[in-house]
Design a protein around this motif. Structure first.
Motif, short mmCIF file in Angstrom:
data_model
loop_
_atom_site.label_atom_id
_atom_site.label_comp_id
_atom_site.label_asym_id
_atom_site.label_seq_id
_atom_site.Cartn_x
_atom_site.Cartn_y
_atom_site.Cartn_z
N CYS A 101 -2.29 -2.40 6.85
CA CYS A 101 -1.83 -1.82 5.58
C CYS A 101 -0.34 -1.48 5.67
CB CYS A 101 -2.64 -0.57 5.25
SG CYS A 101 -2.11 0.26 3.74
N GLN B 85 4.45 2.44 6.24
CA GLN B 85 5.67 3.04 5.71
C GLN B 85 5.58 4.56 5.63
OE1 GLN B 85 6.08 1.06 1.96
NE2 GLN B 85 6.99 -0.82 2.86
N GLN B 86 4.35 5.06 5.42
CA GLN B 86 4.16 6.50 5.33
C GLN B 86 3.97 7.15 6.69
OE1 GLN B 86 4.47 8.19 2.47
NE2 GLN B 86 4.94 6.22 1.48
N HIS C 192 1.52 0.00 3.36
CA HIS C 192 1.78 1.31 2.80
C HIS C 192 1.58 2.41 3.84
CE1 HIS C 192 0.64 5.06 0.62
NE2 HIS C 192 1.65 4.69 -0.18
N CYS C 193 0.48 2.29 4.60
CA CYS C 193 0.21 3.28 5.63
C CYS C 193 1.28 3.23 6.72
CB CYS C 193 -1.16 3.05 6.24
SG CYS C 193 -2.52 3.43 5.12
#
Length: 494
Positions: free
Chosen positions: A136, A141-142, A138-139
């Protein structure tokens, strides 16, 4: 007087011993040099005692005339239409597509075809499995740990091995259907660039047999439902067998369904000996009929109907005939009786079981009655240890089992069915000689069972094994495998 009597008795014993040794020598010479066919020509027994006695049983005085006609087929047999075809087109060059007379362009009017067979040696290719991996973004980047997800692949027959289902099927068919020892398969593979040690090939076969165990067990249960089972045994040398004496032998015990079974099964079981408890365990709770030779271990089985093999009885009379200098006499008469029993069987081959039973009672029972009286009379005038004496003694001892086949149209007259199934084992054994371990012997029993059951059902063994070895790993242990048995989707017999 006492000394003379002692000398005479001693002389007679030595003469009997010498005669017995000469008989063994002639039998060995006959086995080595004479044809081994058990066929007995009808023309040679037209005017002997057995024929005359049997003629009295026939109401019709007119001689039976048999007319044999046949058509000889000439020319090459057509190539199997089911084989894959590759079309290779041959065309004229553009410069040749012009009429040699008027120079006008030629037009196509048809195609002339011919076919050849292209045999391709074993081909080896590497299947490279690439399993896509996903994460993922998004995960990531976070700053949250992203779980990697990898695509799954089908379960393999031997996890961690380089062998596919097709590879295992190829090796199994080469050894157990074609009789090639593993060292020859090793050389064959090395010629196409694959170096696999025979120890690895042997390990593959052991694990393949373990994977096929549910198929073997299902076939075993199907066999026990048959009304008649054929049984026999053949030797198998096993090198690394615990507590085994050098001179003792191991055995493959063979069991087959009857000739006209709708679900033909042939099974082998490895055992370290020849005691009666081995077939007793294999046929546990079986209450049908069993066709075997005269070996005492079979006769010790309880709760079954024992049938005797007329082929074994005939074989002993044939041996006596081969050892007879004039090829005439009592052995020939006995064979003519047995020949008439088989003539009745040939007549009833395509009848229903009830019709066959009626035919046997009408035509075979009178022959059996006359033959038994002839045997009983002949036994009184024969030396017990002579070839003919042994043949007559065997027939009389086995008579309660030999005559029983006429009681039921489902009963076979002999045990040739299982003897035909054992033949590929004997041929393969001459090539690979022995099994190294008990695990290898058990694997051989399972794989021979699969190969010969495929043959009995007209199923191509490589295609079948490849399918089963691909499908079995995908199923849960203990699941139903009835749809994977060789006869479940077999083509109809021709």
């Amino acid at each position: 007087m006492y000394i003379d009597s002692l000398v005479e008795n001693t002389s007679q014993k030595y003469e009997a011993r010498i005669a017995d040794m000469w008989e063994q020598f002639r039998r060995a010479q006959a086995k080595r040099y004479l044809p081994q066919s058990e066929k007995f020509p009808a023309q040679g027994c037209l005017f002997n005692e057995a024929e005359q006695l049997n003629d009295a049983l026939v109401d019709n005085d007119e001689p039976e005339t048999e007319t044999i006609t046949y058509t000889r087929k000439r020319g090459r047999k057509p190539i199997n239409p089911d084989l894959p075809r590759e079309v290779i087109e041959h065309d004229l060059a553009d410069s040749e597509k012009v009429c040699s007379g008027c120079q006008s362009p030629l037009h196509a009017i048809g195609v002339e075809t011919s076919e050849q067979v292209e045999i391709i040696p074993k081909q080896v290719k590497v299947l490279r499995h690439e399993r896509k991996k996903y994460a993922c973004r998004h995960c990531e980047q976070q700053g949250i740990g992203s779980k990697v997800v990898t695509a799954t692949m089908p379960k393999q027959p031997l996890p961690g091995s380089i062998a596919t289902a097709g590879t295992l099927a190829t090796v199994a068919v080469s050894k157990y259907a074609d009789g090639l020892p593993l060292y020859r398969i090793e050389k064959e593979l090395s010629r196409v660039g694959l170096n696999i040690q025979r120890t690895t090939l042997a390990n593959w076969m052991i694990k393949t047999a373990e994977l096929l165990s549910p198929i073997y067990q299902a076939l075993h249960q199907a066999l026990l439902k048959e009304p008649v089972i054929h049984g026999d045994e053949t030797t198998l040398q096993v090198l690394k067998e615990p507590n085994k004496k050098a001179e003792s032998k191991s055995y493959l015990w063979a069991y087959t369904s009857p000739e006209h079974s709708l679900m033909p099964v042939t099974l082998f079981e490895y055992q370290p000996g020849r005691a009666h408890n081995y077939p007793k365990q294999f046929l546990d709770k079986y209450a049908g009929s069993i066709m075997t030779d005269g070996y005492s271990a079979w006769r010790m089985l309880d709760n079954v109907q024992h049938l005797g093999c007329w082929a074994h009885a005939r074989r002993k009379f044939k041996d006596a005939l081969d050892l007879s200098p004039k090829k005439t006499g009592q052995a020939k008469q006995a064979l003519s009786y047995i020949q008439k029993l088989y003539a009745v069987e040939k007549k009833g081959k395509n009848l229903s079981s009830d019709e066959r039973c009626q035919l046997r009672r009408k035509e075979a029972v009178p022959i059996l009655t006359t033959f038994y009286a002839w045997l009983d009379k002949a036994a009184a005038s024969l030396l017990p240890k002579s070839p003919m004496g042994k043949a007559v003694s065997y027939a009389l001892n086995q008579w309660p089992y030999l005559k029983r086949y006429v009681d039921n149209g489902l009963y076979p007259i002999d045990n040739n069915r299982v003897e035909r199934e054992i033949r590929p084992v004997a041929v393969g054994r001459k090539a690979w000689l022995f099994s190294d371990t008990q695990s290898g012997a058990n694997a051989s029993a399972v794989l021979f069972s699969i190969m010969l059951t495929c043959r009995a059902n007209n199923v191509e063994p490589y295609t079948y094994l490849r399918h089963v070895l691909t499908e079995l790993p995908q199923r849960e242990p203990g699941s139903d495998v009835s749809d994977l048995l060789p006869y479940s989707n077999r083509p109809a017999k021709s």
